[in-house]
Design a protein around this motif. Structure first.
Motif, PDB file in Angstrom:
ATOM      1  N   PRO A   7       4.964 -20.311  17.587  1.00 40.49           N
ATOM      2  CA  PRO A   7       4.626 -19.418  18.832  1.00 40.49           C
ATOM      3  C   PRO A   7       3.146 -19.688  19.331  1.00 40.49           C
ATOM      4  O   PRO A   7       2.918 -19.796  20.404  1.00 40.49           O
ATOM      5  CB  PRO A   7       4.882 -18.213  18.424  1.00 40.49           C
ATOM      6  CG  PRO A   7       6.054 -18.269  17.183  1.00 40.49           C
ATOM      7  CD  PRO A   7       5.550 -19.451  16.521  1.00 40.49           C
TER       8      PRO A   7
ATOM      9  N   ASP B 228       9.590 -15.450  15.244  1.00 37.66           N
ATOM     10  CA  ASP B 228       9.339 -15.442  16.736  1.00 37.66           C
ATOM     11  C   ASP B 228       7.846 -14.707  16.800  1.00 37.66           C
ATOM     12  O   ASP B 228       7.416 -14.568  18.020  1.00 37.66           O
ATOM     13  CB  ASP B 228      10.283 -14.602  17.269  1.00 37.66           C
ATOM     14  CG  ASP B 228      11.537 -15.472  17.904  1.00 37.66           C
ATOM     15  OD1 ASP B 228      11.291 -16.381  17.608  1.00 37.66           O
ATOM     16  OD2 ASP B 228      12.608 -14.543  18.196  1.00 37.66           O
TER      17      ASP B 228
ATOM     18  N   ILE C  86       2.968 -22.953  20.923  1.00 41.70           N
ATOM     19  CA  ILE C  86       3.347 -23.170  22.544  1.00 41.70           C
ATOM     20  C   ILE C  86       2.404 -22.187  23.231  1.00 41.70           C
ATOM     21  O   ILE C  86       2.430 -22.816  24.413  1.00 41.70           O
ATOM     22  CB  ILE C  86       4.781 -22.335  22.226  1.00 41.70           C
ATOM     23  CG1 ILE C  86       5.780 -23.154  21.363  1.00 41.70           C
ATOM     24  CG2 ILE C  86       5.334 -22.068  23.460  1.00 41.70           C
ATOM     25  CD1 ILE C  86       7.122 -22.484  21.318  1.00 41.70           C
ATOM     26  N   TRP C  87       1.944 -21.113  22.849  1.00 41.88           N
ATOM     27  CA  TRP C  87       0.982 -20.429  23.643  1.00 41.88           C
ATOM     28  C   TRP C  87      -0.141 -21.316  24.082  1.00 41.88           C
ATOM     29  O   TRP C  87      -0.538 -21.406  25.412  1.00 41.88           O
ATOM     30  CB  TRP C  87       0.303 -19.335  22.816  1.00 41.88           C
ATOM     31  CG  TRP C  87      -0.636 -18.472  23.579  1.00 41.88           C
ATOM     32  CD1 TRP C  87      -1.998 -18.372  23.335  1.00 41.88           C
ATOM     33  CD2 TRP C  87      -0.232 -17.332  24.156  1.00 41.88           C
ATOM     34  NE1 TRP C  87      -2.563 -17.627  24.364  1.00 41.88           N
ATOM     35  CE2 TRP C  87      -1.616 -16.787  24.567  1.00 41.88           C
ATOM     36  CE3 TRP C  87       0.746 -16.679  24.680  1.00 41.88           C
ATOM     37  CZ2 TRP C  87      -1.740 -15.642  25.525  1.00 41.88           C
ATOM     38  CZ3 TRP C  87       0.803 -15.429  25.468  1.00 41.88           C
ATOM     39  CH2 TRP C  87      -0.344 -15.098  26.077  1.00 41.88           C
TER      40      TRP C  87
ATOM     41  N   PHE D 193       4.069 -13.432  17.573  1.00 42.77           N
ATOM     42  CA  PHE D 193       3.141 -14.445  18.028  1.00 42.77           C
ATOM     43  C   PHE D 193       1.795 -13.454  17.616  1.00 42.77           C
ATOM     44  O   PHE D 193       0.981 -14.219  17.162  1.00 42.77           O
ATOM     45  CB  PHE D 193       3.309 -14.317  19.435  1.00 42.77           C
ATOM     46  CG  PHE D 193       2.089 -14.687  20.346  1.00 42.77           C
ATOM     47  CD1 PHE D 193       1.652 -16.181  20.030  1.00 42.77           C
ATOM     48  CD2 PHE D 193       1.454 -13.803  21.066  1.00 42.77           C
ATOM     49  CE1 PHE D 193       0.594 -16.484  20.864  1.00 42.77           C
ATOM     50  CE2 PHE D 193       0.028 -14.253  21.502  1.00 42.77           C
ATOM     51  CZ  PHE D 193      -0.308 -15.508  21.355  1.00 42.77           C
TER      52      PHE D 193
END
Lengths: 287, 263
Positions: B219, B203, B222-223, B205
């Motif tokens: 992550p 998880d 996705i960012w 980031f």
């Protein structure tokens, strides 16, 4: 003599177990921290970083309003979030501990912290789905005819606070629940037998006994909230920047490592002060 | 009687309201990942699996997912081994300044990830080390080592000490004691430390963002997807990440904690 040599051999073996972890921590945590502290005393000249060994960056921090404001924004958000989260989490922890049947408690607790395990980035994004201009709340309210124009919910401090509170209610529920179930039920029964009413039992017995749980949770909230970049960046937008956003801005747009390092050291000093205050309070409570 | 019924009703409504608040964003995320349309917002146009198909056929996302898994498993393994050895050394032997050593090992836990990442970034920059998945992994071991050490150290009780002494008296060498006696006895907490580390790294980031360049983790990918605004595909990938985390948590609950609870 024989025992002494045995002892040194034992000792050497023990060091063999501990040393790798210590080395890792020193190499990748302590030394980087020292390097960062040193860089905070440097200045940026064009694209070069010059070791100047002065406190100019720290002085600049207190002189430039937009940098100092980052700290105040962060502190305001953090205090707001901590207070709201405690107020929301306490009843929830209490209900799970007192009202939910014993065999369902573990399940209820797991449920209460399940979204804790969504990726942090995804969790902030999903609040955006709820709060955006054409998000769930606005579209529903417009559809129902409650409002005609969508509300400005995303890209505000309110959105940042909601996103944070969501996360920390789960965390605080956990720490407060742990304290509540440890408390022997006799204490409350004794207080009630001695004539205290429900409120007095809560105020004079239950609340003081669960204060350590609240404090531990509130401290964690403080530390994690003030150092977080993701939630304010996704939900708060760029209207007012929290300190971590200011740090990332120095880094990303300006490649100003010295200033970013300075701001990080300041952030760490604030957290350390909170830690000292919290530790002292907990010690006072015990004696 | 009426007041007690009222307070009961009040408690259950509060419970329902807060569960609603806690689950609202996740429910919206998962629901609109099935949205048949370009925007993940109401009204719900009907269900489709199209976005999941796009997620699994997106090469960048899939390689980010692979990177995430690699970094998570690798860094959790290293953190667990280092943490277990340190816990064993500090719990079973008398060492000078052991309190200081414990403090040092726990210290990274109290520092914001952003600061750990920045410190590593400035140091790697200064040394001229280029960023890669390795640097991300190093950062993740830094944040997971304190956790592994603390969990395993806390479970090293005295009754295991006697069993270890018995093993030693029966002629086992130190490494045999450690790998064949201590490690199996402490397996529940070692597994707990391992799975928690995996989920944290999976998880995480900010460290992955600052310490990677071309190979990114999920992550971070996705960012960068967030820049294109609200999109059902982001919902779909978010739902997948959530499901993986919940699955890990369930494994932890069923295998590790259930077993320790029974003992």
């Amino acid at each position: 003599m024989a025992t002494a040599s045995l002892e040194t051999r034992e000792n050497r073996r023990a060091w063999g177990f501990v040393t790798p972890a210590l080395l890792w921590t020193v190499a990748f945590f302590v030394i980087p921290f020292i390097v960062m502290a040193a860089i905070s005393l440097a200045t940026r000249k064009g694209r070069e970083i010059v070791m100047a060994w002065n406190f100019d960056n720290y002085i600049e921090f207190f002189e430039k309003a937009h940098l100092l404001k980052g700290l105040f924004v962060s502190l305001e958000i953090t205090f707001t979030v901590t207070i709201i989260s405690v107020i929301l989490a306490y009843p929830l922890a209490w209900i799970i501990a007192e009202r939910v049947p014993q065999k369902w408690q573990r399940m209820a607790l797991i449920m209460a912290i399940l979204p804790f395990w969504t990726s942090y980035v995804v969790r902030s994004y999903s609040w955006l789905l709820v709060l955006a201009q054409n998000g769930v709340i606005n579209n529903t309210l417009v559809y129902l005819g409650v409002i005609s124009e969508p509300l400005e919910l995303a890209s505000t401090r309110t959105a940042t606070v909601i996103g944070f509170v969501h996360f920390f209610v789960m965390l605080l529920t956990l720490t407060i629940y742990a304290n509540l179930v440890q408390m022997p039920p006799n204490y409350r029964r004794a207080a009630a037998d001695l004539g205290a009413n429900g409120f007095q039992v809560f105020w004079h017995v239950v609340l003081p006994l669960t204060l350590p749980g609240i404090m531990v949770g509130a401290f964690l909230t403080f530390v994690l909230c003030i150092g977080d970049y993701i939630t304010p960046q996704i939900l708060g937008g760029n209207n007012e920047l929290a300190l971590p956003q200011v740090i990332m801005l120095q880094l990303g747009r300006r490649a100003d490592f010295p200033m970013a390092a300075t701001l990080s050291i300041i952030l760490m000093v604030v957290v350390t002060m909170a830690y000292i205050a919290c530790a002292r309070w907990l010690k006072m409570e015990r004696t | 009687m009426i007041s007690s019924r009222f307070s009961k009703l009040l408690s259950w409504s509060y419970l329902a309201a807060l569960y609603g608040f806690i689950f609202l964003p996740v429910a919206v995320l998962v629901l609109f990942s099935f949205q048949d349309g370009r925007l993940p917002v109401p009204p719900f146009n009907g269900a489709t699996l199209k976005w999941y198909g796009e997620v699994f056929s997106d090469g960048r996302l899939m390689s980010a997912l692979g990177n995430s898994l690699m970094v998570a498993l690798g860094s959790a393994t290293v953190a667990c081994v280092l943490g277990f050895c340190a816990a064993y050394g500090l719990a079973r032997f008398v060492l000078p300044a052991s309190r200081l050593q414990r403090g040092l090992l726990i210290a990274p836990m109290t520092v914001s990830y952003l600061i750990i990442a920045l410190g590593l970034l400035t140091t790697f920059n200064w040394l001229g080390i280029s960023l890669s998945l390795w640097t991300v992994g190093i950062g993740h071991v830094v944040i997971n080592l304190p956790l592994c050490f603390a969990i395993i150290y806390a479970s090293m009780g005295n009754h295991q000490k006697n069993i270890e002494r018995a093993a030693r008296d029966l002629g086992a060498a130190e490494w045999q004691v450690m790998t064949q006696v201590s490690a199996p006895m402490l397996m529940p907490s070692i597994l707990a430390a391992f799975f928690l580390s995996v989920t944290f790294s999976w998880d995480e980031f900010i460290i992955a963002f600052l310490l990677s360049r071309f190979d990114v983790t999920l992550p971070v990918e996705i960012w960068s997807m967030l820049r294109s605004g609200l999109n059902p595909k982001t919902n779909a990938v978010g739902s997948v990440v959530f499901l993986v985390s919940v699955a890990l948590l369930l494994i932890l609950e069923l295998i590790v904690f259930r077993r320790t609870a029974k003992k």
